[in-house]
Scaffold this motif. Structure first.
Motif, PDB file in Angstrom:
ATOM      1  N   LEU A 149      10.709  -6.923  15.479  1.00 18.16           N
ATOM      2  CA  LEU A 149      11.455  -6.727  14.272  1.00 18.16           C
ATOM      3  C   LEU A 149      11.809  -5.484  14.283  1.00 18.16           C
ATOM      4  O   LEU A 149      11.258  -4.457  14.744  1.00 18.16           O
ATOM      5  CB  LEU A 149      10.408  -7.215  13.221  1.00 18.16           C
ATOM      6  N   LYS A 150      13.063  -5.474  13.665  1.00 18.01           N
ATOM      7  CA  LYS A 150      13.554  -4.064  13.080  1.00 18.01           C
ATOM      8  C   LYS A 150      13.016  -3.318  12.174  1.00 18.01           C
ATOM      9  O   LYS A 150      13.179  -3.747  11.032  1.00 18.01           O
ATOM     10  CB  LYS A 150      15.331  -4.047  12.949  1.00 18.01           C
ATOM     11  N   THR A 151      12.157  -2.521  12.221  1.00 25.30           N
ATOM     12  CA  THR A 151      11.513  -1.814  11.344  1.00 25.30           C
ATOM     13  C   THR A 151      11.120  -0.303  11.785  1.00 25.30           C
ATOM     14  O   THR A 151      10.948  -0.024  13.014  1.00 25.30           O
ATOM     15  CB  THR A 151      10.084  -2.370  11.039  1.00 25.30           C
ATOM     16  N   LYS A 152      11.251   0.655  10.828  1.00 27.85           N
ATOM     17  CA  LYS A 152      10.855   2.097  11.210  1.00 27.85           C
ATOM     18  C   LYS A 152       9.283   2.493  11.234  1.00 27.85           C
ATOM     19  O   LYS A 152       9.103   3.451  11.879  1.00 27.85           O
ATOM     20  CB  LYS A 152      11.862   3.021  10.459  1.00 27.85           C
ATOM     21  N   TYR A 153       8.603   1.665  10.521  1.00 27.07           N
ATOM     22  CA  TYR A 153       7.010   1.779  10.391  1.00 27.07           C
ATOM     23  C   TYR A 153       6.044   1.153  11.482  1.00 27.07           C
ATOM     24  O   TYR A 153       6.562  -0.078  11.882  1.00 27.07           O
ATOM     25  CB  TYR A 153       6.706   1.327   9.010  1.00 27.07           C
ATOM     26  N   PRO A 154       5.162   1.826  11.602  1.00 24.19           N
ATOM     27  CA  PRO A 154       4.120   0.991  12.611  1.00 24.19           C
ATOM     28  C   PRO A 154       3.493  -0.028  11.612  1.00 24.19           C
ATOM     29  O   PRO A 154       3.407   0.077  10.641  1.00 24.19           O
ATOM     30  CB  PRO A 154       2.970   1.948  13.007  1.00 24.19           C
ATOM     31  N   LEU A 155       3.031  -1.003  12.536  1.00 28.11           N
ATOM     32  CA  LEU A 155       2.257  -2.264  12.180  1.00 28.11           C
ATOM     33  C   LEU A 155       1.026  -1.330  11.546  1.00 28.11           C
ATOM     34  O   LEU A 155       0.257  -0.712  11.825  1.00 28.11           O
ATOM     35  CB  LEU A 155       1.859  -3.036  13.025  1.00 28.11           C
ATOM     36  N   TYR A 156       0.644  -2.219  10.342  1.00 25.58           N
ATOM     37  CA  TYR A 156      -0.723  -1.709   9.691  1.00 25.58           C
ATOM     38  C   TYR A 156      -1.612  -2.699   9.192  1.00 25.58           C
ATOM     39  O   TYR A 156      -1.095  -3.961   9.185  1.00 25.58           O
ATOM     40  CB  TYR A 156      -0.481  -0.678   8.501  1.00 25.58           C
ATOM     41  N   LEU A 157      -2.792  -2.600   8.823  1.00 28.20           N
ATOM     42  CA  LEU A 157      -3.592  -3.543   8.135  1.00 28.20           C
ATOM     43  C   LEU A 157      -4.454  -2.657   7.199  1.00 28.20           C
ATOM     44  O   LEU A 157      -4.828  -1.520   7.371  1.00 28.20           O
ATOM     45  CB  LEU A 157      -4.454  -4.166   9.243  1.00 28.20           C
ATOM     46  N   ALA A 158      -5.031  -3.490   6.115  1.00 28.29           N
ATOM     47  CA  ALA A 158      -6.113  -3.000   5.318  1.00 28.29           C
ATOM     48  C   ALA A 158      -7.297  -3.603   5.505  1.00 28.29           C
ATOM     49  O   ALA A 158      -7.204  -4.930   5.654  1.00 28.29           O
ATOM     50  CB  ALA A 158      -5.464  -3.237   4.008  1.00 28.29           C
ATOM     51  N   THR A 159      -8.277  -2.934   5.727  1.00 30.69           N
ATOM     52  CA  THR A 159      -9.708  -3.634   5.660  1.00 30.69           C
ATOM     53  C   THR A 159     -10.814  -2.794   5.135  1.00 30.69           C
ATOM     54  O   THR A 159     -10.191  -2.040   4.037  1.00 30.69           O
ATOM     55  CB  THR A 159      -9.965  -3.427   7.405  1.00 30.69           C
ATOM     56  N   GLN A 160     -12.035  -3.009   5.199  1.00 27.97           N
ATOM     57  CA  GLN A 160     -12.953  -2.333   4.510  1.00 27.97           C
ATOM     58  C   GLN A 160     -14.185  -2.107   5.433  1.00 27.97           C
ATOM     59  O   GLN A 160     -14.250  -2.770   6.280  1.00 27.97           O
ATOM     60  CB  GLN A 160     -13.323  -3.320   3.479  1.00 27.97           C
ATOM     61  N   ASP A 208       0.841  -1.161  -0.106  1.00 28.00           N
ATOM     62  CA  ASP A 208      -0.031   0.128  -0.057  1.00 28.00           C
ATOM     63  C   ASP A 208       0.896   1.187  -0.092  1.00 28.00           C
ATOM     64  O   ASP A 208       0.171   2.234  -0.092  1.00 28.00           O
ATOM     65  CB  ASP A 208      -0.787   0.059   1.443  1.00 28.00           C
ATOM     66  N   PHE A 209       2.164   1.026   0.257  1.00 33.52           N
ATOM     67  CA  PHE A 209       3.098   2.424   0.106  1.00 33.52           C
ATOM     68  C   PHE A 209       4.223   2.173  -0.900  1.00 33.52           C
ATOM     69  O   PHE A 209       4.048   1.102  -1.453  1.00 33.52           O
ATOM     70  CB  PHE A 209       3.514   2.485   1.666  1.00 33.52           C
ATOM     71  N   ASP A 210       4.990   3.108  -1.118  1.00 30.83           N
ATOM     72  CA  ASP A 210       5.999   2.883  -1.994  1.00 30.83           C
ATOM     73  C   ASP A 210       6.853   1.756  -1.794  1.00 30.83           C
ATOM     74  O   ASP A 210       7.581   1.041  -3.040  1.00 30.83           O
ATOM     75  CB  ASP A 210       6.940   4.364  -2.029  1.00 30.83           C
ATOM     76  N   GLU A 211       7.229   1.360  -0.592  1.00 28.45           N
ATOM     77  CA  GLU A 211       7.922   0.310  -0.362  1.00 28.45           C
ATOM     78  C   GLU A 211       6.958  -0.803   0.495  1.00 28.45           C
ATOM     79  O   GLU A 211       6.416  -0.405   1.288  1.00 28.45           O
ATOM     80  CB  GLU A 211       9.443   0.415   0.254  1.00 28.45           C
ATOM     81  N   PRO A 212       7.424  -2.255   0.212  1.00 25.94           N
ATOM     82  CA  PRO A 212       6.425  -3.122   0.893  1.00 25.94           C
ATOM     83  C   PRO A 212       6.735  -2.917   2.364  1.00 25.94           C
ATOM     84  O   PRO A 212       7.962  -2.612   2.943  1.00 25.94           O
ATOM     85  CB  PRO A 212       7.053  -4.527   0.725  1.00 25.94           C
ATOM     86  N   ARG A 213       5.612  -3.155   3.248  1.00 27.66           N
ATOM     87  CA  ARG A 213       5.671  -2.988   4.844  1.00 27.66           C
ATOM     88  C   ARG A 213       4.798  -4.110   5.306  1.00 27.66           C
ATOM     89  O   ARG A 213       3.879  -4.485   4.776  1.00 27.66           O
ATOM     90  CB  ARG A 213       5.167  -1.533   5.186  1.00 27.66           C
ATOM     91  N   LEU A 214       5.303  -4.723   6.395  1.00 30.90           N
ATOM     92  CA  LEU A 214       4.609  -5.817   7.026  1.00 30.90           C
ATOM     93  C   LEU A 214       3.268  -5.290   7.469  1.00 30.90           C
ATOM     94  O   LEU A 214       3.092  -4.241   8.114  1.00 30.90           O
ATOM     95  CB  LEU A 214       5.555  -6.423   8.305  1.00 30.90           C
ATOM     96  N   ARG A 215       2.148  -6.000   7.273  1.00 32.94           N
ATOM     97  CA  ARG A 215       0.961  -5.732   7.716  1.00 32.94           C
ATOM     98  C   ARG A 215       0.063  -7.109   8.349  1.00 32.94           C
ATOM     99  O   ARG A 215       0.490  -8.166   7.973  1.00 32.94           O
ATOM    100  CB  ARG A 215       0.017  -5.051   6.476  1.00 32.94           C
ATOM    101  N   ILE A 216      -0.658  -6.710   9.055  1.00 37.72           N
ATOM    102  CA  ILE A 216      -1.503  -7.929   9.527  1.00 37.72           C
ATOM    103  C   ILE A 216      -2.515  -8.143   8.097  1.00 37.72           C
ATOM    104  O   ILE A 216      -3.245  -7.441   7.338  1.00 37.72           O
ATOM    105  CB  ILE A 216      -2.747  -7.663  10.653  1.00 37.72           C
ATOM    106  N   HIS A 217      -2.607  -9.571   7.875  1.00 41.13           N
ATOM    107  CA  HIS A 217      -3.449  -9.931   6.852  1.00 41.13           C
ATOM    108  C   HIS A 217      -4.169 -11.359   6.838  1.00 41.13           C
ATOM    109  O   HIS A 217      -3.828 -12.009   7.631  1.00 41.13           O
ATOM    110  CB  HIS A 217      -2.333 -10.389   5.810  1.00 41.13           C
TER     111      HIS A 217
END
Length: 194
Positions: free
Chosen positions: A138-149, A101-110
């Motif tokens: 995990l070493k990551t600078k981004y918050p965890l995210y998820l896509a839903t509807q 969902d962003f310019d680079e892949p990020r881990l999300r709940i799926h």
């Protein structure tokens, strides 16, 4: 976790969870346990996903699972949870997987799904907190995210109760203004189905 309400028009929304928001894992209710993925769970996963209407057909679910396994089977096996009951039935599943969902892949709940006959046992909450605690290691600078509807208003309430908040920024295919509008409409749906 409930099934997707197909009477509501599809409207994608994102949610984020700041790091270290979930202090500890919510343990599974007695009578349930986690199992590692094996190919014996392939058909059960597809049935689970179609049972909660995340896919229209088992063939679509099978295609997606084959795609994920082909992309990185080891990562899938390490990062997807499979909750089983005492009789060996798949009750629920969810995982961490790269989102695009962003310019680079990020881990999300799926693919969070709980079989309707096992809902209201805290299984989704247990999986989500377990995945959030794992993500924090995990070493990551981004918050965890998820896509839903918007159609998943029951799930959105669960995500919010754990600490996920609406993402109102821009992402691939969406401007910041569109994100705000989508959340405005989704909030109306949440109020209507309170």
């Amino acid at each position: 976790m409930t099934t997707v309400d197909l009477s509501i028009p599809y409207r994608k929304v994102l949610m984020v969870l700041p790091k270290k928001r979930v202090g500890s894992e919510h343990k599974l209710k007695e009578g349930f346990h986690y199992e590692k993925y094996t190919d014996d769970l392939f058909d059960a996963w597809c049935s689970l996903q179609t049972g909660v209407k995340l896919f229209e057909t088992k063939e679509q679910a099978a295609g997606k699972l084959k795609e994920m396994l082909a992309e990185d089977r080891a990562f899938f096996e390490e990062n997807f949870l499979f909750v089983m009951d005492e009789k060996g039935n798949l009750a629920a599943s969810a995982g961490l997987w790269p989102g695009r969902d962003f310019d680079e892949p990020r881990l999300r709940i799926h693919y969070v799904a709980t079989d309707p006959s096992f809902q209201h046992n805290g299984l989704a909450r247990s999986m989500l907190t377990k995945l959030a605690v794992k993500y924090d290691t995990l070493k990551t600078k981004y918050p965890l995210y998820l896509a839903t509807q918007a159609q998943s208003y029951g799930a959105i309430r669960l995500y919010a109760s754990i600490g996920f908040t609406p993402y109102l920024g821009a992402y691939n295919g969406h401007t910041q203004e569109q994100s705000g509008q989508d959340w405005e409409e989704t909030t109306k749906i949440l109020r209507e189905h309170a």
